[in-house]
Design a protein around this motif. Structure first.
Motif, PDB file in Angstrom:
ATOM      1  N   THR A   1       0.568  -0.746  -0.562  1.00  0.00           N
ATOM      2  CA  THR A   1      -0.018   0.019  -0.351  1.00  0.00           C
ATOM      3  C   THR A   1       0.570   1.128  -0.320  1.00  0.00           C
ATOM      4  N   VAL A   2       0.459   2.383  -1.265  1.00  0.00           N
ATOM      5  CA  VAL A   2       1.370   3.083  -1.166  1.00  0.00           C
ATOM      6  C   VAL A   2       0.501   5.076  -0.614  1.00  0.00           C
ATOM      7  N   ALA A   3       1.103   6.023  -0.647  1.00  0.00           N
ATOM      8  CA  ALA A   3      -0.104   6.810  -0.288  1.00  0.00           C
ATOM      9  C   ALA A   3       1.277   8.045  -1.902  1.00  0.00           C
ATOM     10  N   ARG A   4       0.393   8.812  -2.068  1.00  0.00           N
ATOM     11  CA  ARG A   4       0.174   9.385  -3.189  1.00  0.00           C
ATOM     12  C   ARG A   4       0.189  10.949  -2.244  1.00  0.00           C
ATOM     13  N   ILE A   5       1.930  12.068  -1.507  1.00  0.00           N
ATOM     14  CA  ILE A   5       1.557  12.437  -0.554  1.00  0.00           C
ATOM     15  C   ILE A   5       1.422  14.009  -1.737  1.00  0.00           C
ATOM     16  N   ARG A   6       1.719  15.118  -1.505  1.00  0.00           N
ATOM     17  CA  ARG A   6       1.969  16.327  -1.655  1.00  0.00           C
ATOM     18  C   ARG A   6       3.019  17.144  -0.756  1.00  0.00           C
ATOM     19  N   ILE A   7       3.587  18.062  -1.389  1.00  0.00           N
ATOM     20  CA  ILE A   7       4.766  19.075  -0.359  1.00  0.00           C
ATOM     21  C   ILE A   7       4.386  20.600  -0.837  1.00  0.00           C
ATOM     22  N   GLU A   8       3.920  20.708  -0.656  1.00  0.00           N
ATOM     23  CA  GLU A   8       3.982  22.603  -0.630  1.00  0.00           C
ATOM     24  C   GLU A   8       4.499  23.275   0.002  1.00  0.00           C
ATOM     25  N   LEU A   9       5.331  24.107  -0.228  1.00  0.00           N
ATOM     26  CA  LEU A   9       6.661  25.244   0.387  1.00  0.00           C
ATOM     27  C   LEU A   9       5.436  26.251   0.249  1.00  0.00           C
ATOM     28  N   GLU A  10       5.121  26.477   1.893  1.00  0.00           N
ATOM     29  CA  GLU A  10       3.737  27.501   1.709  1.00  0.00           C
ATOM     30  C   GLU A  10       4.549  28.972   2.165  1.00  0.00           C
ATOM     31  N   ASP A  11       3.789  29.865   1.534  1.00  0.00           N
ATOM     32  CA  ASP A  11       3.815  31.627   0.952  1.00  0.00           C
ATOM     33  C   ASP A  11       4.995  31.653  -0.441  1.00  0.00           C
ATOM     34  N   THR A  12       5.438  30.351  -1.099  1.00  0.00           N
ATOM     35  CA  THR A  12       6.033  31.008  -2.521  1.00  0.00           C
ATOM     36  C   THR A  12       4.669  31.194  -3.838  1.00  0.00           C
ATOM     37  N   ASP A  13       4.806  32.130  -4.351  1.00  0.00           N
ATOM     38  CA  ASP A  13       5.060  32.255  -5.323  1.00  0.00           C
ATOM     39  C   ASP A  13       5.094  32.581  -6.495  1.00  0.00           C
ATOM     40  N   PRO A  14       5.171  31.589  -7.530  1.00  0.00           N
ATOM     41  CA  PRO A  14       4.414  30.949  -7.875  1.00  0.00           C
ATOM     42  C   PRO A  14       5.287  29.568  -6.905  1.00  0.00           C
ATOM     43  N   LEU A  15       4.366  28.367  -7.045  1.00  0.00           N
ATOM     44  CA  LEU A  15       4.487  27.471  -5.084  1.00  0.00           C
ATOM     45  C   LEU A  15       5.251  26.686  -6.137  1.00  0.00           C
ATOM     46  N   VAL A  16       6.115  26.059  -4.908  1.00  0.00           N
ATOM     47  CA  VAL A  16       6.881  25.172  -5.269  1.00  0.00           C
ATOM     48  C   VAL A  16       6.659  23.760  -4.616  1.00  0.00           C
ATOM     49  N   TRP A  17       6.484  22.802  -5.215  1.00  0.00           N
ATOM     50  CA  TRP A  17       5.613  22.122  -4.856  1.00  0.00           C
ATOM     51  C   TRP A  17       6.194  20.709  -5.728  1.00  0.00           C
ATOM     52  N   ARG A  18       6.374  19.168  -5.016  1.00  0.00           N
ATOM     53  CA  ARG A  18       6.339  17.886  -5.103  1.00  0.00           C
ATOM     54  C   ARG A  18       5.201  17.165  -4.930  1.00  0.00           C
ATOM     55  N   GLU A  19       5.055  16.350  -5.736  1.00  0.00           N
ATOM     56  CA  GLU A  19       4.659  15.014  -5.267  1.00  0.00           C
ATOM     57  C   GLU A  19       4.916  13.155  -5.002  1.00  0.00           C
ATOM     58  N   LEU A  20       4.900  12.744  -4.855  1.00  0.00           N
ATOM     59  CA  LEU A  20       5.544  11.463  -4.364  1.00  0.00           C
ATOM     60  C   LEU A  20       4.550  10.329  -3.581  1.00  0.00           C
ATOM     61  N   ASP A  21       4.990   8.975  -4.505  1.00  0.00           N
ATOM     62  CA  ASP A  21       4.212   7.894  -4.012  1.00  0.00           C
ATOM     63  C   ASP A  21       5.492   7.629  -2.618  1.00  0.00           C
ATOM     64  N   LEU A  22       4.804   6.673  -2.018  1.00  0.00           N
ATOM     65  CA  LEU A  22       5.648   6.228  -0.775  1.00  0.00           C
ATOM     66  C   LEU A  22       4.629   5.288   0.130  1.00  0.00           C
ATOM     67  N   PRO A  23       5.575   4.307   1.074  1.00  0.00           N
ATOM     68  CA  PRO A  23       4.947   2.949   1.116  1.00  0.00           C
ATOM     69  C   PRO A  23       4.666   3.816   2.457  1.00  0.00           C
ATOM     70  N   MET A  24       3.598   2.579   2.684  1.00  0.00           N
ATOM     71  CA  MET A  24       3.441   2.875   4.163  1.00  0.00           C
ATOM     72  C   MET A  24       4.370   3.356   5.680  1.00  0.00           C
ATOM     73  N   SER A  25       4.824   1.967   5.391  1.00  0.00           N
ATOM     74  CA  SER A  25       6.081   2.036   6.308  1.00  0.00           C
ATOM     75  C   SER A  25       7.281   3.146   6.499  1.00  0.00           C
ATOM     76  N   THR A  26       6.972   4.057   5.783  1.00  0.00           N
ATOM     77  CA  THR A  26       8.027   5.338   5.797  1.00  0.00           C
ATOM     78  C   THR A  26       7.435   5.694   7.005  1.00  0.00           C
ATOM     79  N   THR A  27       8.643   5.952   7.816  1.00  0.00           N
ATOM     80  CA  THR A  27       8.727   6.498   8.992  1.00  0.00           C
ATOM     81  C   THR A  27       8.743   8.419   8.872  1.00  0.00           C
ATOM     82  N   LEU A  28       8.617   9.044   9.658  1.00  0.00           N
ATOM     83  CA  LEU A  28       8.705  10.068   9.431  1.00  0.00           C
ATOM     84  C   LEU A  28      10.416  10.936   9.821  1.00  0.00           C
ATOM     85  N   ALA A  29      11.074  10.337  10.516  1.00  0.00           N
ATOM     86  CA  ALA A  29      12.602  10.824   9.719  1.00  0.00           C
ATOM     87  C   ALA A  29      12.449  10.340   8.664  1.00  0.00           C
TER      88      ALA A  29
END
Length: 204
Positions: free
Chosen positions: A4-32
């Motif tokens: 099982t994987v999660a599609r996550i979107r990372i947005e750097l707040e207050d950037t204009d134009p927006l700086v963003w990335r998307e990845l698929d991560l396994p559910m076992s990924t730690t926050l570290a």
């Protein structure tokens, strides 16, 4: 066997134009490990402290001085993405460099069974180059962009010399990001490490 994987979107707040990335991560990924992945895809260099703010809790690297500031910091390596999703957490904050205060909004866009022929994590897409380290927060980044874009600007040469090379705000070096994230995925079942130029850092 697929995972099982999660599609996550990372947005750097207050950037204009927006700086963003998307990845698929396994559910076992730690926050570290997610911290290390964000460092890669945003081209940060892990010079500064970080934290994840999830509800009323903070996750990061606990320090004895936390008590002096009446902060309770939980270990980022002790909680996994799947645990957060089981708690119905779909959005949270990642803060890097408490001086420049780079605030990244992390959003889970969907959860699904991964492709058994693909190793995860997987870099999907992104836009806009992230700010250089120690540029001075959003205001400093805006001034930096203005200076490097205009050869007639009085700070143009000084900013280029400070940065050390040309800066193209549109170029995220996607090929390099695919290669580094694919390398992390290939190492998941062995020693986990990643390249940062000549540096190497062990993933949690």
């Amino acid at each position: 066997m697929s995972e099982t994987v999660a599609r996550i979107r990372i947005e750097l707040e207050d950037t204009d134009p927006l700086v963003w990335r998307e990845l698929d991560l396994p559910m076992s990924t730690t926050l570290a490990a997610l911290h290390d992945i964000i460092q890669v895809v945003m081209d940060w260099w892990d010079y500064h402290l970080y934290e994840f703010v999830i509800g009323d809790k903070i996750y990061g690297e606990p320090h004895p001085d936390d008590e002096l500031y009446e902060r309770k910091v939980y270990k980022a390596k002790a909680i996994r993405l799947g645990t957060l999703l089981d708690r119905d957490v779909r959005s949270f904050l990642y803060v890097y460099d408490f001086g420049d205060n780079w605030r990244h909004r992390i959003t889970v866009e969907n959860i699904r069974q991964g492709n058994p022929d693909i190793e995860y994590p997987k870099f999907i897409a992104g836009a806009r180059r992230a700010p250089p380290e120690d540029v001075g927060g959003i205001t400093g980044f805006e001034e930096f962009l203005e200076a490097v874009a205009d050869p007639e600007q009085e700070d143009h040469e000084r900013m280029l010399e400070w940065y050390g090379k040309p800066f193209d705000p549109e170029d995220i070096d996607e090929r390099r990001l695919h290669m580094i994230i694919d390398d992390i995925a290939a190492r998941r079942r062995g020693p986990l490490s990643r390249h940062r130029g000549d540096a190497r850092k062990k993933l949690s």
